[in-house]
Design an enzyme around this catalytic site. Structure first.
Site, PDB file in Angstrom:
ATOM      1  CE1 TYR A  26      -2.352   1.756  -1.386  1.00 54.11           C
ATOM      2  CE2 TYR A  26      -0.747   3.283  -2.284  1.00 54.11           C
ATOM      3  CZ  TYR A  26      -1.079   2.022  -1.823  1.00 54.11           C
ATOM      4  OH  TYR A  26      -0.111   1.037  -1.794  1.00 54.11           O
ATOM      5  CE  LYS A  51      -5.409 -11.760  -8.551  1.00 52.78           C
ATOM      6  NZ  LYS A  51      -4.651 -12.872  -9.149  1.00 52.78           N
ATOM      7  CG  ASP A  62       9.161  -0.273  -3.334  1.00 46.89           C
ATOM      8  OD1 ASP A  62       9.110   0.887  -3.798  1.00 46.89           O
ATOM      9  OD2 ASP A  62       9.362  -0.504  -2.119  1.00 46.89           O
TER      10      ASP A  62
END
Ligand code: ATP
Length: 359
Positions: free
Chosen positions: A139, A190, A251
């Site tokens: 981001y 990752k 989330d």
């Protein structure tokens, strides 16, 4: 005479107005019971309505004005009439990045009386804190679009990870893990598929962990992490991940703790050069806006985190116990938790429980 703590309240969009109003009511009721706590709120009307009227989500001098506060209590940003990337970058991300709030902290646990979707999992088994890198990564906002509208259009988002940015969030996460009884940290990447920056994360993790021999740390790939959270929740304690990965994992964590309406967040500038910002995890939830049924607990719990950050451990503990008293009784809960109560009723119940909860 104690110095009043100056709080900037930014309700933002959707149910943000409803939950922030509830949060301010609860904090004011708490301050009346706590002789050493004085809070002074200033409200800012920034958000998507403001954008539609003025062409910007916040005032041009907004960041400079926010710097004068001790903390920021934020609702949400997002409105169907404004593109999401405009509302997000124009307000919430502008504040997080402009005030270098690089550590996003998201506690997840099962509150008393609340049953999550994981069968048979107890409160002792689901007690995590997710630490999200909040200043760069996926981001960072770097990229662009060329040949817009043509068949050969190209869109590029560049993830930027700096050694300093990664090292400081890992150190923050190790410190947090050290302060908790389990002293355990899981570093999520990752680094099998993303073979540059994420491999750097792993390397910096190896360097930083040498300074924390009392903290057990392990590594997980983000895809495997989703299954571990669901299948082996008790094996986790503090979790640290990049901006995007932790956004998604938190989330999931919020849903596993019973409802998105409960989960809190702190956007911290740990060095305290700038004010930190506290907000519920949920978004603007336009589907329930104006119905008076938004769960305010995510905002109340965020207010607890704000008080802790401001050195008000006593009042923070008192508010948390009042929240837990209400969830444990189970009589006054909003529909997302299976109840029928309104935002106002939950707010009054928590205010009522404050009297019986000692600081
Ligand atoms: P945004 O794009 O701003 O993130 P969204 O609508 O995609 O908004 P949320 O606002 O987080 O995402 O809402 C997701 C779902 O959770 C919706 O059905 C919403 O009604 C519900 N929800 C979110 N927050 C609350 C809350 N505080 N109380 C009750 N339900 C909530």
């Amino acid at each position: 005479m104690t110095q009043p703590l100056r709080i900037a309240a930014i309700p933002g969009d959707g149910i943000g107005g409803e939950v922030i109003a509830a949060g301010v009511d609860v904090l004011q009721a708490l301050a009346e019971l706590e002789p050493g706590l004085e809070l002074r709120f200033e409200h800012f009307p920034w958000g998507s309505d403001y954008y539609l009227a003025h062409g910007r989500m916040m005032d041009a001098d907004g960041l400079a004005r926010l710097r004068a506060f001790d903390a920021i209590l934020f609702g949400s940003a997002g409105d169907p009439r404004v593109p999401d990337h405009v509302s997000l970058w124009g307000l919430r991300l502008a504040i997080c990045q402009g005030l270098d709030q690089y550590a996003n902290v998201r506690p997840t646990r099962l509150l008393p009386g609340i049953e999550g979707p994981l069968r048979g999992v107890t409160a002792a088994e689901l007690d995590w804190v997710i630490v999200r890198e909040n200043s760069e990564g996926e981001y960072a906002g770097a990229g662009g679009r060329v040949h817009q509208g043509f068949g050969h259009e190209v869109g590029i988002d560049v993830s930027i990870m700096t050694r300093e940015g990664v090292a400081r969030i890992l150190r923050f996460a190790f410190e947090l893990a050290r302060s908790r009884p389990k002293r355990q940290l899981t570093v999520v990447t990752k680094s099998n598929a993303q073979r540059h920056a994420m491999v750097m994360w792993d390397a910096i993790h190896d360097e930083v962990k040498a300074d924390y021999p009392d903290v057990a740390s392990d590594r997980m790939l983000v895809d495997a992490m989703t299954t571990r959270m669901v299948l082996k929740p008790a094996s986790l304690d503090v979790i640290v991940a990049s901006n995007l990965h932790a956004d998604i994992l938190s989330d999931l964590a919020a849903a596993l703790s019973g409802s998105l309406g409960i989960a809190p967040t702190a956007n911290l500038n740990p060095e305290r050069r700038f004010p930190s910002m506290f907000e519920p995890i949920h978004g603007s939830a336009f589907d329930i806006m104006g119905k008076g049924i938004a769960n305010p607990i995510g905002t109340f719990w965020s207010a607890v985190m704000m008080l802790e950050h401001l050195g008000q451990a006593g009042p923070a503990g008192r508010l948390m116990r009042a929240i837990e008293t209400v969830t444990e009784r189970g009589e006054v809960l909003t529909p997302d938790l299976g109840g029928e109560a309104t935002t106002a009723a939950v707010t009054q119940a928590v205010i009522g429980a404050l009297a019986g909860a000692n600081s």
